[in-house]
Design an enzyme around this catalytic site. Structure first.
Site, PDB file in Angstrom:
ATOM      1  N   HIS A  93     -49.974 -13.560 -36.372  1.00 56.07           N
ATOM      2  CA  HIS A  93     -48.909 -12.572 -36.105  1.00 56.07           C
ATOM      3  C   HIS A  93     -47.536 -13.228 -35.997  1.00 56.07           C
ATOM      4  O   HIS A  93     -46.649 -12.702 -35.332  1.00 56.07           O
ATOM      5  CB  HIS A  93     -49.190 -11.833 -34.807  1.00 56.07           C
ATOM      6  CG  HIS A  93     -50.478 -11.075 -34.765  1.00 56.07           C
ATOM      7  ND1 HIS A  93     -51.704 -11.685 -34.702  1.00 56.07           N
ATOM      8  CD2 HIS A  93     -50.725  -9.748 -34.757  1.00 56.07           C
ATOM      9  CE1 HIS A  93     -52.653 -10.759 -34.655  1.00 56.07           C
ATOM     10  NE2 HIS A  93     -52.078  -9.573 -34.684  1.00 56.07           N
ATOM     11  N   HIS A 123     -58.696  -7.176 -31.364  1.00 51.93           N
ATOM     12  CA  HIS A 123     -58.032  -8.163 -30.510  1.00 51.93           C
ATOM     13  C   HIS A 123     -56.752  -7.527 -29.970  1.00 51.93           C
ATOM     14  O   HIS A 123     -56.100  -6.763 -30.666  1.00 51.93           O
ATOM     15  CB  HIS A 123     -57.701  -9.436 -31.298  1.00 51.93           C
ATOM     16  CG  HIS A 123     -56.756  -9.216 -32.436  1.00 51.93           C
ATOM     17  ND1 HIS A 123     -57.039  -9.546 -33.734  1.00 51.93           N
ATOM     18  CD2 HIS A 123     -55.509  -8.675 -32.487  1.00 51.93           C
ATOM     19  CE1 HIS A 123     -56.023  -9.227 -34.509  1.00 51.93           C
ATOM     20  NE2 HIS A 123     -55.085  -8.689 -33.781  1.00 51.93           N
ATOM     21  N   HIS A 156     -54.561   1.251 -35.023  1.00 52.18           N
ATOM     22  CA  HIS A 156     -53.434   1.156 -34.087  1.00 52.18           C
ATOM     23  C   HIS A 156     -52.134   0.958 -34.841  1.00 52.18           C
ATOM     24  O   HIS A 156     -52.122   0.440 -35.956  1.00 52.18           O
ATOM     25  CB  HIS A 156     -53.620   0.064 -33.029  1.00 52.18           C
ATOM     26  CG  HIS A 156     -53.721  -1.361 -33.483  1.00 52.18           C
ATOM     27  ND1 HIS A 156     -54.691  -1.838 -34.336  1.00 52.18           N
ATOM     28  CD2 HIS A 156     -52.985  -2.458 -33.152  1.00 52.18           C
ATOM     29  CE1 HIS A 156     -54.559  -3.147 -34.501  1.00 52.18           C
ATOM     30  NE2 HIS A 156     -53.511  -3.548 -33.807  1.00 52.18           N
ATOM     31  N   GLU A 163     -55.528  -4.332 -39.987  1.00 50.86           N
ATOM     32  CA  GLU A 163     -56.252  -5.549 -39.593  1.00 50.86           C
ATOM     33  C   GLU A 163     -57.765  -5.404 -39.779  1.00 50.86           C
ATOM     34  O   GLU A 163     -58.492  -6.397 -39.718  1.00 50.86           O
ATOM     35  CB  GLU A 163     -55.977  -5.871 -38.120  1.00 50.86           C
ATOM     36  CG  GLU A 163     -54.569  -6.347 -37.828  1.00 50.86           C
ATOM     37  CD  GLU A 163     -54.339  -6.581 -36.332  1.00 50.86           C
ATOM     38  OE1 GLU A 163     -55.173  -6.154 -35.511  1.00 50.86           O
ATOM     39  OE2 GLU A 163     -53.324  -7.200 -35.994  1.00 50.86           O
TER      40      GLU A 163
HETATM   41  C1  DHB Z   1     -51.720  -5.054 -29.663  1.00 52.57           C
HETATM   42  C2  DHB Z   1     -52.617  -5.007 -30.732  1.00 52.57           C
HETATM   43  C3  DHB Z   1     -52.635  -6.046 -31.677  1.00 52.57           C
HETATM   44  O1  DHB Z   1     -53.451  -6.082 -32.764  1.00 52.57           O
HETATM   45  C4  DHB Z   1     -51.791  -7.133 -31.531  1.00 52.57           C
HETATM   46  O2  DHB Z   1     -51.908  -8.128 -32.435  1.00 52.57           O
HETATM   47  C5  DHB Z   1     -50.878  -7.169 -30.485  1.00 52.57           C
HETATM   48  C6  DHB Z   1     -50.852  -6.136 -29.550  1.00 52.57           C
HETATM   49  C7  DHB Z   1     -51.707  -3.968 -28.633  1.00 52.57           C
HETATM   50  O3  DHB Z   1     -52.394  -2.938 -28.794  1.00 52.57           O
HETATM   51  O4  DHB Z   1     -51.030  -4.149 -27.618  1.00 52.57           O
HETATM   52 FE    FE Z   2     -53.126  -7.756 -34.078  1.00 51.27          FE
END
Ligand code: DHB
Ligand code: FE
Length: 281
Positions: free
Chosen positions: A59, A12, A194, A241
């Protein structure tokens, strides 16, 4: 008895909401990600789920650092989305399924999970993005009720991957023991690798992501051998996550048939993966 029709796991990113609002699904930047969904939607049309259990991580919209449950289960008649500050459209409220919620909550507590039950709960992009991707034409009326299951990935200490697998298994048991003629879809929203902050911002680990996706096909508890610290090292501070994928996939049961998998780097700062599984034949 209720049936689990399958499991969909996806990354996401709030920017998905912006891309949908601006109709960018076929732009070269977005196409590889959005192309993962039509085959899954086709399958959903045949699988006909009539409820969804959504494993996701809040979040900071509903829970903040002042109160952070490790595991929270929604028990509300509906779940509202609200502005998180990303500049993306706020989506219409999602109908709940209190009967299924309380089945899950009772079974989880009986199974020694100390969960937080939430009769009011806002849901953020981690919940809304998969819903919008799976039912893009829902408009203001979502086609099925939902139960959010929220796992803390914000405030350390986080639950171990092993514990998230156990949570998923217990959710799966609860659904399968529900004496209702219902068809339940499992959704896991988060990851893949990420990191949004700190010295490693922008970190992505394609090799690990692909090994992890493969593990979900035939060895869904594989990544449970890693500690949270190791998972953060391997996947980034937000890559952890992927716990949502592990819990959702564990709820399906050990064996599964892989229906679809796609992987693309990046969307926004994230390695984007999407998978769909049917229960083992
Ligand atoms: C991004 C990724 C995430 O999991 C999130 O919760 C908010 C932003 C991103 O890559 O921009
Ligand atoms: Fe996220």
């Amino acid at each position: 008895m209720a049936t689990i029709v399958g499991c969909v796991t996806t990354s996401h990113v709030p920017a998905i909401g912006g891309a949908i609002a601006r109709g960018l699904q076929h732009e070269p930047y977005w196409k590889p990600f959005f192309d993962g969904f039509p085959p899954i939607r086709e399958w959903l049309g045949r699988a006909r789920p009539d409820a969804a259990v959504v494993f996701y991580n809040d979040h900071g919209l509903n829970f903040f650092l002042d109160k952070m449950p490790t595991f929270a289960v929604g028990a509300a008649p509906q779940y509202r989305n609200a502005d998180e500050g990303w500049g993306i459209p706020t989506l219409p409220a999602f109908p709940g399924d209190p009967e299924l919620s309380w089945r899950l909550i009772e079974h989880l507590v009986e199974s020694d999970f100390d969960i937080t039950s939430c009769q009011e709960m806002l849901v953020d992009h981690a919940f809304t993005m998969p819903m919008k991707l799976l039912w893009p034409d829902a408009g203001s009326s979502w086609p099925l009720p939902t139960v959010p299951v929220c796992i803390n990935t914000v405030q350390h200490p986080l639950p171990s991957a092993r514990r998230c697998v156990e949570l998923g298994r217990a959710v799966g048991e609860a659904v399968r023991r529900w004496p209702a003629d219902r068809r339940v879809l499992l959704i896991g929203s988060g990851g893949l690798s990420h990191q949004l902050d700190g010295r490693r911002a922008g970190f992505i680990n394609k090799e690990f992501d692909q090994r992890f996706m493969q593990s979900l096909v035939d060895d869904p508890a594989w990544a449970a051998k890693y500690s949270i610290r190791e998972l953060v090292e391997l996947t980034g501070t937000q890559g952890v996550e992927l716990l949502m994928w592990m819990a959702a996939r564990a709820a399906l049961g050990d064996g599964a048939e892989l229906l679809h998998a796609s992987y693309h780097i990046p969307i926004s700062n994230t390695a984007a993966g999407t998978m769909a599984f049917a229960p083992a034949a």
